[in-house]
Design an enzyme around this catalytic site. Structure first.
Site: not given
Length: 587
Positions: A51-53, A75, A231, A267, A316, A341-342
């Site tokens: 996955l190229a970031i 990764n 997010l 969401v 969960t 994200s948190g």
């Protein structure tokens, strides 16, 4: 996130074996849809799904040192790679990839370089000069990683279970903060922070020190060469991440490429607590906000796919992973490849509602330590795999090594929840960002009660899951549960339902042993269940199970969703609504 797979020291170096390694590596292609690579040296294979970031043009893996004698498949993200490059001036680093420093650091410092890395990572490094190898995983276990052993003496490494579960005699979770060296054939802990001993710290609380540490953690994660966003559930943790990101985006390399207006994503079921709160925070911050709606049926229909991707039967995790999995697919469809994200704040600051019942600061702190140590089996696993299922990367600044050091050094007396003093859960974090002059967030958002993600997306989500499971699992089946599933025996019909799906995908005993068990109340560890005698009668991971604490506890939902008046939503901007069956996008 990328996908890595390595087979090391196998007895077969034939073309058939190479084809098999490629076949297994393709099981991880969802993690890295941008490019595939495979390196073979004698009886060792290193495969990579990218996955190229950072440096999408030239950072394909595996990566090599100058003479290609050291090979690495990685990764993750190394946030301090530019600083590390300065220590490697005598080395020729071919690409702009943040991971390209790893092989050169090994040349310079040997196996002990791992603690120099600031980031989230899993990697396999092969030294072809003596056919030795090193495997390492980041401090907290943000990136997923497994290790297995073959009957022929081979060692297998994979980002996900599905890469090795069919070919290994035994496999298990690779422990966070450890490295495995073939020279010693054993694990060594490289991450040894002060808090790991669980001794009670005594550093006085300084809100500005805490604020600066978290802002730094967020800022370093703005490193990207591709479109990104945040997010945003509308709760404290994600809202702070969004607020800091919005403040510091201007002037970054990301802003030059993709603009200075931040995109945020949320969401939930129609009318859920998270959607309301997130919309207000987005309006306050001025983000380009995207709401994704799903129905209970959408979620139920996705359960099998979710369990296949997240590789757990923990109740969960599955409850929370399903909405995140649906959201990740929509985010990726918009061309976004990375989100911030948190996750982690509740573990560090005692944010779960059961912490209200902590008997003293010592138990509070030890429970917090236990929760952080277990994150790789719960929230990290969920965040990593639910997003990687669609080739989306998630970054988590609360789990920054330096920030954790600062936060876990605070005397836990300051973290204790004391209603008579106006100190609710995560008060030290809320107070650190309570700035009257330049507010980070509206007051009632800053002090909004904790909602676990699976609750915040809409209470009927969990209730719908329980009802669905009850239709598929009979009382008679539950009577025999301990004989069918002697390991981590399901204690509810919902847990039994998830377990049967998991066992279809991963029937090996090694697979079921990778999933944690034990009693839990509102996401507690088994030890914390002892804090309240009544909890043992109501074991459920939902935050609403914290009776007498949550404003909408089970059996008392009519009391409302939170302690403050519903926020007034000001939305005068025309928005286009696009509907697909069961899923609605507002942007």
């Amino acid at each position: 996130m990328c996908g890595i797979l390595a087979v090391l020291g196998c007895s077969d170096d034939s073309q058939a074996k190479r084809v098999r390694v490629l076949e297994l590596s393709r099981r991880l292609k969802h993690r890295g849809p941008d490019w595939s690579g495979l390196y073979q040296h004698k009886d060792c294979y290193l495969a990579h799904q990218r996955l190229a970031i950072i440096d999408p043009a030239s950072g394909d893996q595996p990566l090599y040192n100058e003479d290609q004698s050291v090979v690495v498949t990685v990764n993750g993200e190394i946030y301090n790679h530019e600083e590390l490059r300065k220590k490697l001036r005598n080395h020729k680093i071919r690409t702009g990839s943040d991971c390209d420093v790893i092989s050169h650091l090994y040349e310079e410092y040997g196996e002990n370089f791992v603690d120099m890395l600031d980031g989230m990572f899993s990697f396999v490094l092969l030294d072809t000069r003596d056919n030795s190898f090193v495997v390492a995983r980041d401090a907290i276990g943000i990136t997923s990683l497994y290790i297995g052993w073959g009957l022929d003496g081979s060692v297998w490494i994979s980002s996900e279970l599905k890469g090795l579960n069919d070919d290994c005699e035994h496999f298990e979770t690779f422990p966070p903060g450890h490295l495995y060296s073939s020279k010693e054939a054993k694990f060594k802990r490289w991450y040894n922070p002060t808090w790991f001993s669980e001794d009670i710290p005594s550093t006085p609380y300084d809100p500005l020190v805490l604020r600066r540490a978290f802002e730094n953690a967020v800022i370093k994660r703005l490193m990207t060469d591709v479109p990104f966003g945040v997010l945003l559930s509308g709760g404290l943790d994600s809202s702070l991440v969004a607020s800091i990101t919005a403040r510091h985006l201007t002037g970054t390399r990301a802003a030059k490429h993709w603009g200075t207006q931040l995109h945020s994503f949320c969401v939930g079921l129609e009318g859920s607590p998270d959607l309301k709160a997130a919309r207000e925070v987005a309006d306050f911050l001025g983000t380009v906000h995207h709401e994704f709606h799903f129905t209970v049926q959408d979620g139920i229909d996705a359960i099998e796919d979710v369990i296949y991707h997240i590789e757990t039967y923990d109740v969960t995790t599955i409850r929370a992973s399903t909405p995140m999995y649906l959201m990740a697919r929509k985010i990726k469809s918009l061309g976004v490849k990375m989100v911030i994200s948190g996750e982690g704040a509740d573990e560090i600051f005692g944010g779960y509602l059961y912490f209200h019942k902590a008997p003293n600061k010592e138990e509070f702190h030890r429970e917090s330590c236990r929760k952080i140590k277990a994150l790789h089996m719960y929230d990290c696993l969920r965040a990593n795999k639910a997003t990687s299922a669609w080739g989306l990367e998630v970054r988590v600044p609360f789990l920054d090594k330096e920030f954790i050091n600062v936060a876990m050094a605070i005397d836990p007396e300051w973290k204790m929840i004391k209603r008579d003093q106006g100190r609710i859960e995560k008060w030290v974090l809320r107070r650190a960002f309570d700035d009257e002059q330049q507010p980070y967030l509206p007051k009632h958002v800053l002090y909004r009660q904790k909602e676990q993600f699976s609750d915040g997306v809409g209470y009927s989500w969990i209730d719908g899951l329980k009802a669905h499971a009850a239709q598929h699992v009979t009382d008679k089946m539950m009577l025999n549960a301990e004989h069918i599933f002697p390991q981590n025996t399901p204690t509810s019909k919902e847990a039994y339902y998830y377990r049967t799906i998991f066992e279809r995908f991963f029937p090996q005993n090694s697979a079921r042993l990778t999933v944690p068990g034990g009693p839990s109340i509102a996401c507690s560890t088994a030890k914390a269940v002892e804090w309240d005698a009544a909890w043992s009668k109501n074991l459920d991971p939902s935050g609403r199970a914290a009776l007498g604490v949550h404003a909408a506890a089970y059996g008392d939902e009519t009391n409302g969703v939170n302690n403050v008046a519903p926020p007034k939503i000001i939305d005068s901007i025309p928005r286009m609504e696009v509907s697909t069956p069961g899923v609605k996008i507002l942007s």
